[in-house]
Write a protein that holds these residues in place. Structure first.
Motif, mmCIF file in Angstrom:
data_model
loop_
_atom_site.group_PDB
_atom_site.id
_atom_site.type_symbol
_atom_site.label_atom_id
_atom_site.label_comp_id
_atom_site.label_asym_id
_atom_site.label_seq_id
_atom_site.Cartn_x
_atom_site.Cartn_y
_atom_site.Cartn_z
ATOM 1 N N SER A 184 19.093 -49.500 -24.670
ATOM 2 C CA SER A 184 19.713 -50.769 -25.019
ATOM 3 C C SER A 184 19.867 -51.744 -23.866
ATOM 4 C CB SER A 184 21.100 -50.509 -25.630
ATOM 5 O OG SER A 184 21.020 -49.604 -26.712
ATOM 6 N N VAL A 185 20.104 -51.259 -22.646
ATOM 7 C CA VAL A 185 20.389 -52.160 -21.533
ATOM 8 C C VAL A 185 19.556 -51.774 -20.319
ATOM 9 C CG1 VAL A 185 22.743 -52.552 -22.356
ATOM 10 C CG2 VAL A 185 22.326 -50.794 -20.634
ATOM 11 N N SER A 186 19.524 -52.666 -19.326
ATOM 12 C CA SER A 186 18.750 -52.446 -18.103
ATOM 13 C C SER A 186 19.475 -51.475 -17.168
ATOM 14 C CB SER A 186 18.526 -53.784 -17.391
ATOM 15 O OG SER A 186 19.763 -54.336 -16.996
ATOM 16 N N PRO A 187 18.754 -50.889 -16.199
ATOM 17 C CA PRO A 187 19.378 -49.941 -15.273
ATOM 18 C C PRO A 187 20.607 -50.481 -14.545
ATOM 19 C CG PRO A 187 17.004 -49.722 -15.152
ATOM 20 C CD PRO A 187 17.277 -50.898 -16.037
ATOM 21 N N PRO A 188 20.611 -51.731 -14.036
ATOM 22 C CA PRO A 188 21.834 -52.200 -13.367
ATOM 23 C C PRO A 188 23.052 -52.213 -14.290
ATOM 24 C CG PRO A 188 19.985 -53.614 -12.801
ATOM 25 C CD PRO A 188 19.515 -52.720 -13.902
ATOM 26 N N MET A 189 22.849 -52.549 -15.566
ATOM 27 C CA MET A 189 23.959 -52.528 -16.513
ATOM 28 C C MET A 189 24.415 -51.096 -16.759
ATOM 29 S SD MET A 189 25.920 -54.530 -18.304
ATOM 30 C CE MET A 189 25.105 -56.095 -18.632
ATOM 31 N N SER A 190 23.462 -50.170 -16.897
ATOM 32 C CA SER A 190 23.813 -48.756 -17.058
ATOM 33 C C SER A 190 24.631 -48.264 -15.874
ATOM 34 C CB SER A 190 22.542 -47.906 -17.190
ATOM 35 O OG SER A 190 21.836 -48.200 -18.366
ATOM 36 N N ASP A 191 24.208 -48.620 -14.666
ATOM 37 C CA ASP A 191 24.915 -48.179 -13.460
ATOM 38 C C ASP A 191 26.347 -48.703 -13.440
ATOM 39 O OD1 ASP A 191 22.577 -46.940 -12.685
ATOM 40 O OD2 ASP A 191 21.989 -48.515 -11.269
ATOM 41 N N ILE A 193 28.233 -49.637 -16.028
ATOM 42 C CA ILE A 193 29.035 -49.009 -17.075
ATOM 43 C C ILE A 193 29.417 -47.590 -16.669
ATOM 44 C CG2 ILE A 193 28.938 -48.146 -19.444
ATOM 45 C CD1 ILE A 193 27.254 -50.669 -20.094
ATOM 46 N N LEU A 194 28.489 -46.865 -16.045
ATOM 47 C CA LEU A 194 28.804 -45.518 -15.584
ATOM 48 C C LEU A 194 29.919 -45.550 -14.543
ATOM 49 C CD1 LEU A 194 28.269 -42.477 -15.360
ATOM 50 C CD2 LEU A 194 26.450 -43.005 -13.715
ATOM 51 N N ALA A 195 29.783 -46.396 -13.529
ATOM 52 C CA ALA A 195 30.788 -46.449 -12.464
ATOM 53 C C ALA A 195 32.147 -46.870 -13.010
ATOM 54 C CB ALA A 195 30.329 -47.403 -11.370
ATOM 55 N N ARG A 196 32.156 -47.875 -13.866
ATOM 56 C CA ARG A 196 33.423 -48.367 -14.414
ATOM 57 C C ARG A 196 34.064 -47.317 -15.322
ATOM 58 N NH1 ARG A 196 35.713 -53.057 -12.248
ATOM 59 N NH2 ARG A 196 37.485 -53.592 -13.588
ATOM 60 N N SER A 197 33.251 -46.602 -16.060
ATOM 61 C CA SER A 197 33.770 -45.568 -16.963
ATOM 62 C C SER A 197 34.312 -44.382 -16.182
ATOM 63 C CB SER A 197 32.666 -45.123 -17.928
ATOM 64 O OG SER A 197 32.190 -46.209 -18.703
ATOM 65 N N PHE A 204 31.184 -37.572 -16.606
ATOM 66 C CA PHE A 204 29.845 -37.696 -17.183
ATOM 67 C C PHE A 204 28.920 -36.584 -16.682
ATOM 68 C CE2 PHE A 204 31.557 -41.878 -17.806
ATOM 69 C CZ PHE A 204 30.996 -42.309 -18.996
ATOM 70 N N HIS A 205 28.064 -36.141 -17.585
ATOM 71 C CA HIS A 205 26.956 -35.244 -17.249
ATOM 72 C C HIS A 205 25.707 -35.904 -17.816
ATOM 73 C CE1 HIS A 205 29.522 -31.782 -16.055
ATOM 74 N NE2 HIS A 205 30.350 -32.310 -16.947
#
Length: 411
Positions: A184-191, A193-197, A204-205
């Motif tokens: 759904s989203v680009s790698p920078p957005m994934s990164d 969301i992961l860090a913020r989450s 996360f695993h």
């Protein structure tokens, strides 16, 4: 179109209810019957993973109140399941044996949770969240602090993760591919969301596959990973995608291919039968290919299009897709589809938790993902797909330049 016409709508989610409403708005004079397989009045589904879990005693957000259906002459049948369509006779059959005749039929059957074929999937405590009944089961299970394992790092999994972490539960998210929201989203957005989450306390695993689920006394207790590790879990929530509900259509001989195949006017391979929403496979104008979308916007816009078709005012479906997802302190909004993008560009600041990622194809803006930038999102929805076709240089020039382009495109 006459008063003798009868349109039956199977499915009373966002698309089905909008179809009924739009038919009356378009002056459809015939009977309208809306069939729901759930006992409750049709309701908003997005809050189930957020507000409803936070306040389970709050009233369910109904799409329309009971008076709306009565005042508009819409016969709403709740708790009824359609089991067969007979296209030649133009009838449907309900589970109780009732047969109803139609002039036109709209299939708004939606989608259901995709259940992975793994050991332990039937253990108590293994849940999904697609309906109000699912949400009630999950709320009943959350009767105290729990360790919750969520399988799948997509929209629904992440929304539930943030909600439950905010309620004090220990939350683990297991994602098979190397990054969150990879489709759904680009790698920078994934990164981001992961860090913020992770900062919200969610564990996360990623790039981690499930071998199965283990339990005791028929109740889930652990998630077994493919690398041999086990993770404790009082509750396991499946966020492993969705399957379109196409069985009725297939049984009626309609063309089905990862959804009910429809044309640009929502007609299936039987012109008397239309289909809308998550259950459909259609030619998406903005990307130039057939696909299936699971979002409220597409369901409601297709419903409006179907109504126009049935009152003799067909128009090609060319609506721009847009999506949203509330995850903790992040409002993720997407306008357009980034398929085949060949360049991306960021504006704003991830450090401020407010930024936008712009996707371009052949130097033209085709999609924008935003975090906490609602004005950018709304501007993108109005611009993408118009003859303005902003370039990276236009975006860098700022919102004023884009607003000028929008005015020029509208003139």
């Amino acid at each position: 179109m006459t008063t003798q016409d009868h349109c039956i709508i199977i499915g009373a989610g966002h698309g089905g209810v909008q179809a009924a409403a739009s038919l009356r708005q378009e002056a459809y004079q015939g009977r309208i019957t809306l069939i729901s397989d759930e006992p409750d009045l049709p309701y908003h589904r997005p809050p189930l993973s957020k507000g409803f879990l936070k306040t389970p005693t709050a009233p369910v957000l109904e799409l329309r109140n009971a008076e709306f259906y009565r005042e508009n002459g819409i016969e709403l049948i709740c708790g009824a399941r359609a089991t067969a369509i007979e296209p030649k006779a133009r009838t449907i059959t309900l589970a109780d044996g009732t047969r109803l005749a139609y002039t036109n039929l709209i299939l708004a059957t939606g989608s259901r949770a995709r259940l992975p074929e793994i050991e332990g999937i039937t253990l108590a405590g293994v849940l999904s969240l697609r309906s109000l009944a699912d949400a009630r089961c999950l709320n009943d299970a959350l009767d105290g602090p729990k360790t919750v394992a969520i399988i799948g790092g997509g929209y629904i999994g992440l929304e539930i993760a943030h909600t439950l972490a905010g309620l004090g539960h220990a939350v683990i998210v297991i994602e098979a591919v190397p990054r969150l929201l990879a489709r759904s989203v680009s790698p920078p957005m994934s990164d981001h969301i992961l860090a913020r989450s992770e900062s919200a306390g969610i564990v996360f695993h990623v790039a981690t596959r499930i071998a199965g689920l283990a339990g005791s006394n028929a109740k889930v207790t652990h998630v077994k990973l493919a690398d041999g590790r086990t993770l404790p879990a009082d509750i396991v929530i499946l966020g492993t995608g969705a399957l379109p509900n196409v069985e009725l259509a297939a049984g009626a001989g309609l063309a089905v291919n990862n959804g009910i195949e429809i044309d640009s006017h929502m007609r299936s391979s039987d012109p008397a039968i239309l289909a809308i929403g998550d259950c459909t496979n259609f030619h998406q104008f903005h990307v130039g290919r057939r696909l299936r979308l699971e979002c409220v916007q597409n369901a409601t816009d297709q419903a409006r299009n179907a109504a126009k078709t049935l009152v003799g005012q067909p128009r090609p479906y060319r609506e721009l897709p847009w999506f949203w997802s509330d995850q903790g302190d992040m409002k993720l909004q997407t306008a357009g589809l980034a398929l085949d993008a060949d360049r991306t560009m960021m504006t704003g600041s991830p450090e401020d938790n407010a930024f936008a990622i712009h996707h371009f194809r052949e130097n033209k803006l085709i999609a924008v993902d935003t975090i906490n930038r609602p004005a950018d999102h709304m501007l993108a929805r109005r611009l993408i797909g118009t003859r303005a076709a902003p370039s990276p240089e236009d975006v860098l020039a700022g919102p004023q330049r884009l607003k000028e382009m929008m005015k020029e495109a509208a003139s």
